[in-house]
Design an enzyme around this catalytic site. Sequence first.
Site, PDB file in Angstrom:
ATOM      1  N   ARG A  57       0.823  -1.218   0.000  1.00 14.51           N
ATOM      2  CA  ARG A  57       0.000   0.000   0.000  1.00 14.51           C
ATOM      3  C   ARG A  57       0.849   1.257   0.000  1.00 14.51           C
ATOM      4  NH1 ARG A  57      -2.639  -3.714   3.208  1.00 14.51           N
ATOM      5  NH2 ARG A  57      -1.571  -2.966   5.059  1.00 14.51           N
ATOM      6  N   GLU A  94       5.360 -10.195  15.410  1.00 17.02           N
ATOM      7  CA  GLU A  94       4.800 -10.786  16.622  1.00 17.02           C
ATOM      8  C   GLU A  94       5.174 -12.277  16.689  1.00 17.02           C
ATOM      9  OE1 GLU A  94       0.688  -9.955  16.864  1.00 17.02           O
ATOM     10  OE2 GLU A  94       0.459 -10.881  18.847  1.00 17.02           O
TER      11      GLU A  94
HETATM   12  P1  AMP Z   1       4.482  -1.951  11.996  1.00 15.07           P
HETATM   13  O1  AMP Z   1       5.712  -2.583  11.404  1.00 15.07           O
HETATM   14  O2  AMP Z   1       4.016  -2.634  13.268  1.00 15.07           O
HETATM   15  O3  AMP Z   1       4.639  -0.455  12.195  1.00 15.07           O
HETATM   16  O4  AMP Z   1       3.291  -2.201  10.967  1.00 15.07           O
HETATM   17  C1  AMP Z   1       3.171  -1.397   9.846  1.00 15.07           C
HETATM   18  C2  AMP Z   1       2.839  -2.188   8.615  1.00 15.07           C
HETATM   19  O5  AMP Z   1       1.820  -3.161   8.855  1.00 15.07           O
HETATM   20  C3  AMP Z   1       2.327  -1.252   7.532  1.00 15.07           C
HETATM   21  O6  AMP Z   1       2.945  -1.604   6.309  1.00 15.07           O
HETATM   22  C4  AMP Z   1       0.824  -1.465   7.520  1.00 15.07           C
HETATM   23  O7  AMP Z   1       0.356  -1.544   6.198  1.00 15.07           O
HETATM   24  C5  AMP Z   1       0.579  -2.779   8.280  1.00 15.07           C
HETATM   25  N1  AMP Z   1      -0.380  -2.638   9.395  1.00 15.07           N
HETATM   26  C6  AMP Z   1      -0.107  -2.801  10.728  1.00 15.07           C
HETATM   27  N2  AMP Z   1      -1.194  -2.630  11.493  1.00 15.07           N
HETATM   28  C7  AMP Z   1      -2.214  -2.344  10.655  1.00 15.07           C
HETATM   29  C8  AMP Z   1      -3.617  -2.032  10.845  1.00 15.07           C
HETATM   30  N3  AMP Z   1      -4.186  -1.994  12.066  1.00 15.07           N
HETATM   31  N4  AMP Z   1      -4.360  -1.766   9.748  1.00 15.07           N
HETATM   32  C9  AMP Z   1      -3.788  -1.798   8.508  1.00 15.07           C
HETATM   33  N5  AMP Z   1      -2.493  -2.076   8.263  1.00 15.07           N
HETATM   34  C10 AMP Z   1      -1.692  -2.350   9.313  1.00 15.07           C
END
Ligand code: AMP
Length: 174
Positions: A57, A94
Amino acid sequence: MLKDTIRTIPDYPKPGIQFRDITTLLADGAAFTQAVAELTSPWTDARISTVAAIEARGFIVGAAVAHALGSGFVPIRKRGKLPHTTVSVSYALEYGTDTIEMHRDAVRTGERVLLIDDLIATGGTALAAVSLLRSVGAEVIGAGFVIDLPDLGGSAALRNAGIHAHSLVEFPGH
Ligand code: AMP
């Protein structure tokens, strides 16, 4: 409001996750235009030579921001998708790990790079992208996200890494 154009899907892709779906924002011409303008505006005088964005995205908004800034676009992809010589970094999820890659020659030493993704949660993905960019000598000037989930600490972690994170919409919790 931009926030109203983002759809929330409860329990996707697994129970307890509130998935923030930007396809409804992208499908709304006024909202998409506003999001790209707001993601671009902090950086118009920052001499950004390259926008790097994270699959998948992030590509949609990142390419639009690169076009608006008149800068180049560099894709950061999941393992095994890029055809030429890559640099890669693994980061903890996770459960297990994930790996992202970038073409080794995509960014030159000292280039001023803006990182874009749709959403920052824990910041694991964005921090991995920053280390990938820094490993080839890029100067990461800042990072932009449509959505921040501040309770998960990602934007704070980016700030601790010396990177200003700018986002358009915040949702509490996760
Ligand atoms: P993080 O590495 O934990 O910051 O997660 C970010 C990535 O995971 C991004 O590329 C987002 O597209 C996806 N992502 C994580 N949580 C969500 C959520 N609640 N809704 C949509 N996409 C998410």
